[in-house]
Design a protein around this motif. Structure first.
Motif, PDB file in Angstrom:
ATOM      1  N   THR A 179     -10.633 -45.853  40.140  1.00 55.35           N
ATOM      2  CA  THR A 179     -10.954 -46.474  41.423  1.00 55.35           C
ATOM      3  C   THR A 179     -12.393 -46.956  41.462  1.00 55.35           C
ATOM      4  N   LEU A 180     -13.343 -46.072  41.158  1.00 53.39           N
ATOM      5  CA  LEU A 180     -14.757 -46.417  41.313  1.00 53.39           C
ATOM      6  C   LEU A 180     -15.238 -47.430  40.282  1.00 53.39           C
ATOM      7  N   SER A 181     -14.522 -47.537  39.165  1.00 49.51           N
ATOM      8  CA  SER A 181     -14.889 -48.563  38.184  1.00 49.51           C
ATOM      9  C   SER A 181     -14.245 -49.889  38.572  1.00 49.51           C
ATOM     10  N   THR A 182     -13.517 -49.893  39.682  1.00 47.85           N
ATOM     11  CA  THR A 182     -12.766 -51.033  40.237  1.00 47.85           C
ATOM     12  C   THR A 182     -11.701 -51.578  39.272  1.00 47.85           C
ATOM     13  N   ILE A 183     -11.245 -50.739  38.341  1.00 50.12           N
ATOM     14  CA  ILE A 183     -10.123 -51.153  37.484  1.00 50.12           C
ATOM     15  C   ILE A 183      -8.864 -51.196  38.347  1.00 50.12           C
ATOM     16  N   GLY A 184      -8.605 -50.072  39.044  1.00 50.94           N
ATOM     17  CA  GLY A 184      -7.524 -50.018  40.037  1.00 50.94           C
ATOM     18  C   GLY A 184      -6.139 -50.355  39.533  1.00 50.94           C
ATOM     19  N   PHE A 185      -5.632 -49.571  38.554  1.00 52.22           N
ATOM     20  CA  PHE A 185      -4.279 -49.827  38.034  1.00 52.22           C
ATOM     21  C   PHE A 185      -3.223 -49.733  39.127  1.00 52.22           C
ATOM     22  N   GLY A 186      -3.407 -48.785  40.048  1.00 49.78           N
ATOM     23  CA  GLY A 186      -2.397 -48.599  41.087  1.00 49.78           C
ATOM     24  C   GLY A 186      -1.300 -47.631  40.684  1.00 49.78           C
ATOM     25  N   ASP A 187      -1.490 -46.938  39.532  1.00 48.95           N
ATOM     26  CA  ASP A 187      -0.482 -45.927  39.138  1.00 48.95           C
ATOM     27  C   ASP A 187      -0.646 -44.658  39.970  1.00 48.95           C
ATOM     28  N   TYR A 188      -1.885 -44.365  40.341  1.00 48.82           N
ATOM     29  CA  TYR A 188      -2.139 -43.283  41.296  1.00 48.82           C
ATOM     30  C   TYR A 188      -2.827 -43.890  42.501  1.00 48.82           C
ATOM     31  N   VAL A 189      -2.269 -43.673  43.684  1.00 49.80           N
ATOM     32  CA  VAL A 189      -2.905 -44.157  44.915  1.00 49.80           C
ATOM     33  C   VAL A 189      -2.782 -43.057  45.960  1.00 49.80           C
ATOM     34  N   VAL A 190      -3.835 -42.880  46.764  1.00 53.36           N
ATOM     35  CA  VAL A 190      -3.802 -41.799  47.762  1.00 53.36           C
ATOM     36  C   VAL A 190      -2.870 -42.129  48.929  1.00 53.36           C
ATOM     37  N   GLY A 191      -2.297 -41.074  49.490  1.00 49.29           N
ATOM     38  CA  GLY A 191      -1.510 -41.204  50.723  1.00 49.29           C
ATOM     39  C   GLY A 191      -0.200 -41.942  50.585  1.00 49.29           C
ATOM     40  N   LYS A 192       0.367 -41.963  49.362  1.00 43.25           N
ATOM     41  CA  LYS A 192       1.569 -42.773  49.153  1.00 43.25           C
ATOM     42  C   LYS A 192       2.846 -41.960  48.979  1.00 43.25           C
ATOM     43  N   GLN A 193       2.743 -40.635  48.897  1.00 44.33           N
ATOM     44  CA  GLN A 193       3.947 -39.853  48.588  1.00 44.33           C
ATOM     45  C   GLN A 193       4.748 -39.595  49.856  1.00 44.33           C
ATOM     46  N   PRO A 194       6.014 -40.074  49.872  1.00 44.78           N
ATOM     47  CA  PRO A 194       6.810 -40.005  51.109  1.00 44.78           C
ATOM     48  C   PRO A 194       7.069 -38.568  51.591  1.00 44.78           C
ATOM     49  N   ASP A 195       7.038 -37.594  50.661  1.00 42.28           N
ATOM     50  CA  ASP A 195       7.395 -36.231  51.057  1.00 42.28           C
ATOM     51  C   ASP A 195       6.208 -35.355  51.452  1.00 42.28           C
ATOM     52  N   ARG A 196       4.987 -35.943  51.467  1.00 42.84           N
ATOM     53  CA  ARG A 196       3.808 -35.131  51.823  1.00 42.84           C
ATOM     54  C   ARG A 196       3.279 -35.516  53.198  1.00 42.84           C
ATOM     55  N   ASN A 197       2.760 -34.522  53.919  1.00 50.12           N
ATOM     56  CA  ASN A 197       2.164 -34.803  55.224  1.00 50.12           C
ATOM     57  C   ASN A 197       0.653 -34.911  55.092  1.00 50.12           C
ATOM     58  N   TYR A 198       0.129 -36.091  55.343  1.00 49.92           N
ATOM     59  CA  TYR A 198      -1.314 -36.305  55.249  1.00 49.92           C
ATOM     60  C   TYR A 198      -1.910 -36.262  56.650  1.00 49.92           C
ATOM     61  N   PHE A 199      -3.190 -35.856  56.757  1.00 45.84           N
ATOM     62  CA  PHE A 199      -3.820 -35.924  58.080  1.00 45.84           C
ATOM     63  C   PHE A 199      -4.168 -37.377  58.396  1.00 45.84           C
ATOM     64  N   SER A 200      -4.268 -37.703  59.677  1.00 48.62           N
ATOM     65  CA  SER A 200      -4.157 -39.094  60.100  1.00 48.62           C
ATOM     66  C   SER A 200      -5.221 -40.047  59.538  1.00 48.62           C
ATOM     67  N   TYR A 201      -6.480 -39.601  59.400  1.00 48.17           N
ATOM     68  CA  TYR A 201      -7.478 -40.577  58.927  1.00 48.17           C
ATOM     69  C   TYR A 201      -7.826 -40.361  57.463  1.00 48.17           C
TER      70      TYR A 201
END
Length: 252
Positions: A208-230
């Motif tokens: 992420t920080l090197s701005t390569i950004g493959f998109g294989d891992y992205v935060v907040g994307k797993q349908p079965d997990r509960n994330y806090f709102s912000y």
């Protein structure tokens, strides 16, 4: 006076930058939300039809179903679980802000992307003006960080240390604190929130920080997990300051 106007300039720039991201997020949300809802409903109907007829589907129909399913998943629609998922929009405000941040910082994961003609054209103009604004913003934040660096250098100089040694030490200090604050600690946070391994967290943070950004891992994307709102907004802010730190490192 120069110092004062410099501070005012920086303040205005930071404010302007965040306003730009917030307005962009609001526009993306407005343009993309309804189209996404339609896609989700279509996916849910397709799943329904499949569940009713799957015992006597022909090979061709099965192939078509697999094709539609793959397409839905590529578009970020996961027809998993019950109907309630249709109401959860990927274009809620936190996600839209996160998306706007990944556009101007040129990370571009590709997991969330505009699909309407309006959203795509807006994205072009948003990026055209947003990327230079992002560079200026990072440059300013980097400058502020390098002032801290100078203060540290001055302090060491007064303690009677040699210039070369000071340069080496400040670089080492910024490298070490940066690695701790932007790579090691966030990875623990991702490990807890996303359920990744620690090494996956480090990998995600670096990509992420090197701005390569493959998109294989992205935060907040797993349908079965509960994330806090912000959650994703917080991550977007971590990214911005992490990028400023990297810009400063290159400067140093």
């Amino acid at each position: 006076k120069a110092m004062c106007s410099g501070k005012l300039q920086t303040g205005l720039l930071v404010a302007g930058y965040f306003v730009y991201l917030l307005v962009g997020a609001a526009v993306f949300q407005m343009l993309e939300r309804t189209a996404e809802k339609r896609e989700k409903m279509a996916a849910a109907q397709m799943k329904e039809a499949f569940l009713q007829n799957f015992t006597h589907l022909t090979v061709a129909e099965m192939e078509q179903f697999m094709k539609n399913l793959t397409e839905a998943i590529q578009n970020g629609v996961y027809p998993v679980g019950n109907e309630s998922h249709i109401e959860d929009s990927s274009w809620d405000f936190s996600n839209s802000f996160f998306f706007a941040g990944t556009v101007v910082s040129t990370i571009g994961y590709g997991t969330l992307r505009p699909k309407t003609a309006g959203g795509q054209i807006f994205c072009v103009f948003f990026a055209l003006f947003g990327i230079p604004l992002n560079i200026v913003f990072l440059h300013h934040v980097g400058k502020m960080l390098s002032l801290l660096c100078k203060k540290l250098g001055k302090f060491l100089h007064e303690k009677g240390m040699r210039k070369k040694k000071i340069k080496f030490l400040t670089l080492l200090f910024f490298l070490a604190t940066g690695i701790l604050v932007f790579l090691c600690l966030p990875s623990v946070f991702f490990q807890i929130t996303e359920g990744w391994s620690y090494s996956e967290g480090i990998y995600f943070a670096f990509i992420t920080l090197s701005t390569i950004g493959f998109g294989d891992y992205v935060v907040g994307k797993q349908p079965d997990r509960n994330y806090f709102s912000y959650y994703r907004m917080l991550v977007a802010i971590w990214i911005l300051f992490g990028l400023a730190w990297i810009a400063l490192l290159f400067n140093l």
